[in-house]
Design an enzyme around this catalytic site. Structure first.
Site, PDB file in Angstrom:
ATOM      1  CG  LEU A  64      -1.764  -1.265   1.450  1.00  0.00           C
ATOM      2  CD1 LEU A  64      -2.764  -1.047   2.593  1.00  0.00           C
ATOM      3  CD2 LEU A  64      -2.514  -1.686   0.187  1.00  0.00           C
ATOM      4  NE  ARG A  65       4.525   0.894  -4.034  1.00  0.00           N
ATOM      5  CZ  ARG A  65       5.496   0.071  -4.400  1.00  0.00           C
ATOM      6  NH1 ARG A  65       6.371  -0.393  -3.509  1.00  0.00           N
ATOM      7  NH2 ARG A  65       5.597  -0.304  -5.659  1.00  0.00           N
ATOM      8  CG  ASP A 307       3.963  -8.976  -6.287  1.00  0.00           C
ATOM      9  OD1 ASP A 307       4.218  -8.292  -5.276  1.00  0.00           O
ATOM     10  OD2 ASP A 307       4.835  -9.371  -7.076  1.00  0.00           O
ATOM     11  CG  HIS A 311       5.829   1.774  -9.336  1.00  0.00           C
ATOM     12  ND1 HIS A 311       6.791   2.019  -8.384  1.00  0.00           N
ATOM     13  CD2 HIS A 311       5.950   0.473  -9.667  1.00  0.00           C
ATOM     14  CE1 HIS A 311       7.473   0.898  -8.151  1.00  0.00           C
ATOM     15  NE2 HIS A 311       6.974  -0.064  -8.912  1.00  0.00           N
TER      16      HIS A 311
END
Lengths: 425, 325
Positions: A64-65, A307, A311
């Protein structure tokens, strides 16, 4: 609140059946399937005629960054994408910034999810070693007490076999699940494409299959030695599937997943340096793809993960070897799974089991079943909704799909988490 | 592969020059013929023609280069272009400006043609995908992918000395794995219908499935050189020893170095080529390099006319920004 879902086709990934029946939900649980419980009055009735009703999806690996990479995504943006695409539970690898190696970071993630999230259940995976450094074990017991469901060193494998053995021994003693993505860092080197004719032609630094299989062979030996319950993630090679099949036959406590995109793409799809197809492990050969599909079909591979790696646009706007690997996968996860059913790899409940009950059981999560008494994490899917994959329509902040322009059938109409409607189209 | 023909326009004419792969035999032959016509220019007193007058060519080198950069510069000058030479400090760009930003900034300076060398395979394609319409990109070497102008000057050299490709056996010897030159040469030789293309290399310097490029593979130099008409030696970089790809330069020379003795395995009139810079005593013996069969210096001088040919074909066909005369 009482919910009544009427006339849907229930997909049961445990019994592997589909039946038309009603579902009755009281508070956060399913209290009856078929006939209404005594004195049940619905606060709300959802007409699911012609639709599929199934457990919310469980994603064993999604980034999820958050914390640390807001330019790529955050808990709000990514759980929103998850919920709208039927994913109600997800596990987060520990390679956030900071790393999930301390209780404060775990609490931060839970707090952010409670504050900004969209009702998805978010399960951090703790770091096996401090700062993923490979030297010192993290405080696994306290991380577990704070809600870490497994332990992993993400894409930074332990370079010291003694440390790895001790980490696995320790985990085994505390009955913790270890998750390993098998990578030999030296064999992987600075590679960015599968070692084969395509990498040779394009002059791309290549990643041999041994970068995965040599590590996997060692890891399997350490499982045999320590007895640690171990889940191998993101397998990509035909030979890995073979090795897992043999290790499972010996009765080792092993489970596996592979990323959904590996069942659809190969190194040929790189074309002329298409960075949307840059992944780690790399897209492999047709033979590998078929072996992974066989592994799913015969149960050698237990589950499919997204996965998910969102970005920012710039991360892919570079020459191929300098671009960042990974695919924004939430928005295509279910559609691709349904395509496997269309392609007759497995039946609908069998595929859905790879996205629900199988990962839930491996991780010990209260999810993945559509049964009386279970938590009501349920999705309703319109199987006939046709759509063309357009990254600009993605809910995820990451628009980096590898499936732009693909035709998909099936769309989530409603997502219910703990008996509450979290999303309705 | 949506952008496979990025370098050709709808009529099959050159827009960019990125890779030999994706081109065809008529274009390669046209390049060689055009280069032929330019050799006379480079030999006369006034070595200039006005084909690129008013155009600006930017030499954008992210890797060091002497030979390629200077022959591109001379080629552009002899076509009357203005030249901007940029040696980009790689570490500075990786820390700061992205490659795309570098491109945008240079485009703002009204550059008409970029000559780019970059350490990433695919970087020339990347540039070509992102330049404005009418701006051209020439690949001067992208990572381990291709070095197409080098391959064309090599083809020019071979044709100059040997005429008919369909009668030739060509051996490429050395570090195929890291060589962008070898990849371009293999594609070019095959497009020009060379009878047989061989590669000779130790296993560690040979990428997997190289035969899929259309070559036969030899791990023994004597066997591989038997009856060949053209020998192309590749440069062996010193850092290969550090990566455990080879034991030592000495052992490499013992197995794969081209000596007078081994040269005798090839046809008596075989020519010896090297894209440079050569390591004397590592991949090639000094006496072979300076010997009668060596055409290594011819390659360098042909490099100018071949690059002039490619630049002029791009101008002629693509209609660069500005006057369309």
């Amino acid at each position: 609140m009482n919910l009544h879902i009427r006339d849907g086709l229930l997909v049961d990934p445990v019994a592997k059946t589909t039946t038309v029946a009603d579902v009755f939900i009281e508070n956060d649980r399913v209290t009856a399937i078929g006939k209404a419980p005594k004195d049940f009055t619905a606060d709300r009735t959802i007409d699911a005629r012609g639709c599929w009703v199934m457990p919310g999806l469980v994603d064993i690996q999604a980034r999820l960054r958050d914390p640390g990479q807001p330019e790529k995504g955050n808990i709000a943006s990514e759980t929103s994408a998850a919920i709208q695409n039927g994913i109600t539970s997800m596990c987060l690898p520990p390679d956030t910034q900071p790393v999930i190696d301390n209780s404060a970071t775990v609490e931060l993630i839970h707090h952010r999810n409670a504050t900004f999230g969209h009702s998805a259940r978010v399960y951090p995976i703790g770091a096996l070693t401090r700062d993923l450094g490979g030297d010192q074990l993290s405080n696994m017991a306290s991380l577990k007490a704070n809600g870490c469901v497994a332990f992993s060193n993400a894409t930074r494998p332990l370079l010291n076999n003694l440390v790895q053995r001790r980490a696995m021994d320790y985990a085994a003693g505390e009955n913790m699940l270890v998750i390993i993505q098998p990578i030999d860092v030296d064999l992987q080197g600075n590679g960015c494409a599968h070692e084969g004719a395509i990498a040779t032609r394009l002059g791309l630094p290549a990643i041999p299959e041994a970068a995965e299989t040599a590590a996997l062979a060692k890891d399997i030996e350490l499982v045999a030695q320590t007895g640690a319950r171990t889940h191998f993630g993101q397998l990509s090679c035909a030979r890995s599937v073979d090795m897992i099949r043999r290790a499972k036959a010996k009765g080792l406590p092993i489970s596996t997943d592979c990323a959904m995109h590996q069942l659809f793409l190969t190194d040929h799809d790189i074309g002329s340096f298409d960075t949307s197809k840059l992944t780690l492990p790399p897209l492999r050969s047709q033979t590998d793809k078929e072996a992974l599909r066989e592994g799913i079909a015969d149960g050698t591979i237990d589950c499919l993960c997204s996965d998910h790696q969102p970005h920012e646009t710039d991360a892919k706007l570079r020459p191929f070897p300098s671009a960042e690997p990974g695919i924004s996968a939430f928005d295509t996860f279910l559609s691709l799974a349904l395509r496997l059913v269309e392609e007759k790899l497995l039946t609908l409940p069998e595929i859905i089991a790879c996205l629900t009950v199988n990962p839930a059981q491996i991780l010990g999560l209260p999810a993945g079943k559509l049964e009386t008494g279970e938590l009501a994490d349920i999705i309703i899917v319109d199987p006939d909704a046709h759509q063309i994959c357009r990254s600009k329509d993605f809910i995820s902040q990451g628009k980096n799909t590898a499936f732009e322009g693909w035709d998909f059938n099936g769309k989530v109409l409603t997502t219910i988490v703990a008996g509450k409607i979290a999303y309705q189209r | 592969m949506p952008d496979k023909n990025l370098q050709l326009d709808g009529n099959g004419k050159l827009l960019h020059f990125l890779s030999i792969e994706g081109l065809n035999q008529p274009i390669l032959t046209e390049i060689l013929d055009t280069a032929e016509s330019f050799t006379s220019i480079t030999e006369r007193n006034v070595k200039k023609v006005p084909i690129l007058r008013g155009k600006t060519v930017a030499n954008l080198f992210f890797e060091p280069s002497t030979r390629t950069r200077s022959t591109f510069e001379l080629a552009a000058q002899r076509l009357s272009a203005d030249i901007l030479n940029l040696n980009v400090n790689t570490s500075a760009t990786t820390k700061g400006e992205s490659l795309l930003d570098t491109l945008r900034n240079l485009e703002a300076m009204q550059i008409d043609m970029f000559v780019i060398r970059h350490q990433d395979s695919g970087s020339a394609h990347f540039f070509a995908q992102h330049v404005s319409p009418g701006v051209s990109v020439l690949n001067a070497g992208d990572g381990q992918h291709e070095h197409p102008t080098q391959a064309m000057l090599d083809m020019f050299t071979i044709r100059h000395f040997k005429k008919d490709f369909s009668q030739l056996r060509v051996a490429i010897v050395g570090d195929i794995l890291h060589s962008r030159v070898a990849r371009s040469q293999i594609h070019a030789l095959n497009l020009l219908n060379t009878a047989e293309v061989r590669v000779i290399a130790p296993r560690t310097l040979l990428p997997v499935e190289t035969e899929a490029l259309g070559v036969s593979i030899y791990n023994n130099l004597e066997d591989g050189l038997k009856d060949v008409d053209v020998i192309i030696m590749l440069r062996l970089q010193k850092e290969r020893m550090r990566g455990a790809l080879l034991p030592s330069e000495k052992e490499y020379f013992r197995l794969y170095g081209l000596s007078q003795e081994r040269l005798k395995c090839a046809k008596p009139d075989a020519i010896v080529m090297h894209p440079g810079p050569a390591n004397r005593g590592v991949e090639i013996e000094s006496s072979v390099m300076d010997g009668s069969q060596s055409v290594i210096l011819n390659q360098v001088s042909f490099g100018i006319s071949v690059r002039m040919a490619i630049m002029s074909m791009i101008v002629g066909q693509s209609g660069l920004r500005g006057d369309e005369s």
